[in-house]
Design a protein around this motif. Structure first.
Motif, PDB file in Angstrom:
ATOM      1  N   UNK A   1      63.773  61.560  25.956  1.00  0.00           N
ATOM      2  CA  UNK A   1      64.481  62.848  26.217  1.00  0.00           C
ATOM      3  C   UNK A   1      63.742  63.541  27.361  1.00  0.00           C
ATOM      4  N   UNK A   2      62.933  62.837  28.027  1.00  0.00           N
ATOM      5  CA  UNK A   2      62.388  63.480  29.251  1.00  0.00           C
ATOM      6  C   UNK A   2      61.190  64.423  28.978  1.00  0.00           C
ATOM      7  N   UNK A   3      60.661  64.398  27.722  1.00  0.00           N
ATOM      8  CA  UNK A   3      59.642  65.134  27.157  1.00  0.00           C
ATOM      9  C   UNK A   3      58.320  64.448  27.486  1.00  0.00           C
ATOM     10  N   UNK A   4      57.477  65.232  27.930  1.00  0.00           N
ATOM     11  CA  UNK A   4      55.928  64.747  28.078  1.00  0.00           C
ATOM     12  C   UNK A   4      55.013  65.632  27.541  1.00  0.00           C
ATOM     13  N   UNK A   5      53.913  65.167  27.085  1.00  0.00           N
ATOM     14  CA  UNK A   5      52.804  65.877  26.564  1.00  0.00           C
ATOM     15  C   UNK A   5      51.546  65.518  26.583  1.00  0.00           C
ATOM     16  N   UNK A   6      50.537  66.276  26.719  1.00  0.00           N
ATOM     17  CA  UNK A   6      49.178  65.717  26.788  1.00  0.00           C
ATOM     18  C   UNK A   6      48.726  65.956  25.191  1.00  0.00           C
ATOM     19  N   UNK A   7      47.826  65.151  24.591  1.00  0.00           N
ATOM     20  CA  UNK A   7      47.386  65.218  23.351  1.00  0.00           C
ATOM     21  C   UNK A   7      45.857  65.182  23.681  1.00  0.00           C
ATOM     22  N   UNK A   8      45.157  66.387  23.122  1.00  0.00           N
ATOM     23  CA  UNK A   8      43.724  66.449  23.383  1.00  0.00           C
ATOM     24  C   UNK A   8      43.046  67.183  22.158  1.00  0.00           C
ATOM     25  N   UNK A   9      41.788  66.687  21.873  1.00  0.00           N
ATOM     26  CA  UNK A   9      41.022  67.221  20.656  1.00  0.00           C
ATOM     27  C   UNK A   9      39.824  68.065  21.066  1.00  0.00           C
ATOM     28  N   UNK A  10      40.209  69.278  21.021  1.00  0.00           N
ATOM     29  CA  UNK A  10      38.971  70.170  21.445  1.00  0.00           C
ATOM     30  C   UNK A  10      38.667  71.152  20.164  1.00  0.00           C
TER      31      UNK A  10
ATOM     32  N   UNK B   1      50.712  59.702  34.925  1.00  0.00           N
ATOM     33  CA  UNK B   1      51.705  61.082  35.508  1.00  0.00           C
ATOM     34  C   UNK B   1      52.975  60.586  34.895  1.00  0.00           C
ATOM     35  N   UNK B   2      53.846  61.582  34.978  1.00  0.00           N
ATOM     36  CA  UNK B   2      55.285  61.373  34.771  1.00  0.00           C
ATOM     37  C   UNK B   2      56.032  62.040  35.594  1.00  0.00           C
ATOM     38  N   UNK B   3      57.324  61.323  36.190  1.00  0.00           N
ATOM     39  CA  UNK B   3      58.379  61.807  37.093  1.00  0.00           C
ATOM     40  C   UNK B   3      59.713  62.099  36.479  1.00  0.00           C
ATOM     41  N   UNK B   4      60.050  63.031  36.479  1.00  0.00           N
ATOM     42  CA  UNK B   4      61.570  63.329  35.865  1.00  0.00           C
ATOM     43  C   UNK B   4      62.260  63.842  37.083  1.00  0.00           C
ATOM     44  N   UNK B   5      63.152  62.966  37.695  1.00  0.00           N
ATOM     45  CA  UNK B   5      64.001  63.383  38.862  1.00  0.00           C
ATOM     46  C   UNK B   5      65.619  63.066  38.582  1.00  0.00           C
ATOM     47  N   UNK B   6      66.481  63.918  38.521  1.00  0.00           N
ATOM     48  CA  UNK B   6      67.716  63.567  38.559  1.00  0.00           C
ATOM     49  C   UNK B   6      67.946  62.376  37.363  1.00  0.00           C
ATOM     50  N   UNK B   7      67.293  62.888  36.189  1.00  0.00           N
ATOM     51  CA  UNK B   7      67.612  61.941  35.075  1.00  0.00           C
ATOM     52  C   UNK B   7      66.821  60.544  35.117  1.00  0.00           C
ATOM     53  N   UNK B   8      66.021  60.268  36.242  1.00  0.00           N
ATOM     54  CA  UNK B   8      65.202  59.078  36.157  1.00  0.00           C
ATOM     55  C   UNK B   8      64.016  59.707  35.509  1.00  0.00           C
TER      56      UNK B   8
ATOM     57  N   UNK C   1      56.347  66.710  45.934  1.00  0.00           N
ATOM     58  CA  UNK C   1      57.056  66.522  47.188  1.00  0.00           C
ATOM     59  C   UNK C   1      58.266  65.657  46.917  1.00  0.00           C
ATOM     60  N   UNK C   2      58.386  64.675  45.763  1.00  0.00           N
ATOM     61  CA  UNK C   2      59.310  64.035  45.459  1.00  0.00           C
ATOM     62  C   UNK C   2      60.551  64.491  45.009  1.00  0.00           C
ATOM     63  N   UNK C   3      60.093  65.576  44.196  1.00  0.00           N
ATOM     64  CA  UNK C   3      60.982  66.494  43.508  1.00  0.00           C
ATOM     65  C   UNK C   3      61.705  67.359  44.437  1.00  0.00           C
TER      66      UNK C   3
END
Length: 356
Positions: free
Chosen positions: A160-169, A25-32, A229-231
């Protein structure tokens, strides 16, 4: 040599699918920016490796396919269980994080003119060459994963706070990012299926009462709800601590061997293991990643807490062999491996040299 590594990958990930259930998972909160990962498997053996910039590398030869050569642009810190250069995940000095997950239904592209790469070396290639998720995605035009490799998908993130899933379907690269990625979480189902399940139980509204028979969907929803909840709430728990709390809540008793938290902007990695639960950390500032420096390594199960950067020693073949042999011994009921197969994996790192 290459046939042994291909066989190893197939054996390893077939067993991995039957017995494990990882979560990222990825958390992006207040620049963290924090990336969390549970590694679930039958063996706790492993090492944390530093990987240098300026190394000449060539992808492993797959029968009937081309190889690709490159010089690593960026140094990285990776988590390796079955030999250096074949990580299950890691972060480079530019803050790119790449982690793998099992994913039934994955289908890689059919053979074409692109050079072929294995599922583990694909991770090291990305860490060696890229610093953004866009750059990772663009490599699909340059390399492909062998259609015979085990079915996986990846979660990646950058500074940059960017997140992505990479899948092969169905033989095509499928990416979820930005607005197409409302839940920055990945377990073992295809992302679209997981997203549909989480939306169905109103995760974004703060709902925490849900139950799925599918363990992967349950972990996905649990991680999503805790991130939400954290956000939304006035939660003052430090983000690193909260990330470990999520990992604890989605851990699999008897199988969660490593819990890893990446501080993406801070260029620092925290981890604990089932063998020693004290939280350890490594800071990129502690290492020289430029050739001709010596790559370093440390046993992931070192009995220490706090910053363990000073405990890294120069990487050597003996250490590599001992870790691989231990991992193979602990998982031999699931991953039978001959001495020749182990030797092929252990020896691969020997051929990698600094660019002259």
């Amino acid at each position: 040599m290459n046939k042994y590594i291909v066989l190893f990958a197939l054996l390893f990930f077939t067993a991995f699918h039957r017995l494990t259930a990882c979560t990222t998972f990825f958390i992006n909160k207040n620049g963290q920016l924090v990336f969390g990962r549970n590694y679930d498997w039958v063996s706790a053996a492993g090492m944390v490796c530093t990987n240098l910039a300026g190394l000449n590398k060539t992808s492993l030869k797959v029968t009937g396919s081309n190889t690709i050569a490159w010089v690593s642009k960026y140094g990285s810190i990776t988590f390796n269980q079955y030999g250096k250069e074949f990580p299950t995940g890691g972060m480079n000095e530019k803050g790119l994080v790449v982690e793998l997950m099992w994913a039934d239904g994955s289908k890689y592209p059919e053979p074409d003119k692109r050079p072929v790469m294995g599922v583990l070396q694909w991770i090291q290639y990305q860490l060696d060459n890229n610093q953004t998720i866009e750059e990772v995605i663009a490599t699909d035009a340059v390399i492909r994963i062998s259609p015979n490799d085990p079915p996986l998908h990846y979660l990646i993130a950058d500074t940059g706070g960017n997140v992505a899933t990479v899948e092969f379907i169905n033989g095509k690269l499928i990416v979820h990012t930005g607005k197409d990625l409302p839940f920055p979480v990945l377990t073992n189902n295809p992302y679209s299926q997981s997203e549909k399940a989480a939306t169905g139980v109103n995760i974004l509204s703060g709902n925490t009462r849900f139950s799925f028979q599918d363990n992967s969907l349950q972990r996905f929803a649990k991680a999503c709800s805790m991130i939400q909840q954290y956000r939304q709430n006035d939660n003052h728990m430090p983000v690193i601590d909260y990330a470990f709390d999520i990992l604890d809540k989605v851990s699999q008793e008897g199988f969660t061997k490593w819990s890893i938290v990446y501080d993406v902007k801070g260029k620092k990695i925290y981890f604990k293991t089932a063998v020693y639960s004290g939280i350890k950390s490594v800071n990129f500032k502690s290492f020289d990643f430029a050739c001709p420096a010596k790559a370093g390594a440390i046993d992931i199960n070192i009995d220490n807490k706090g910053d363990v950067g000073a405990h890294f020693g120069p990487f050597d073949d003996t250490q590599n062999r001992l870790i691989v042999e231990k991992a193979v011994e602990e998982s031999k009921s699931q991953v039978p491996m001959s001495d020749n197969e182990m030797a092929a994996i252990i020896n691969y790192a020997k051929a990698i040299k600094c660019k002259q």
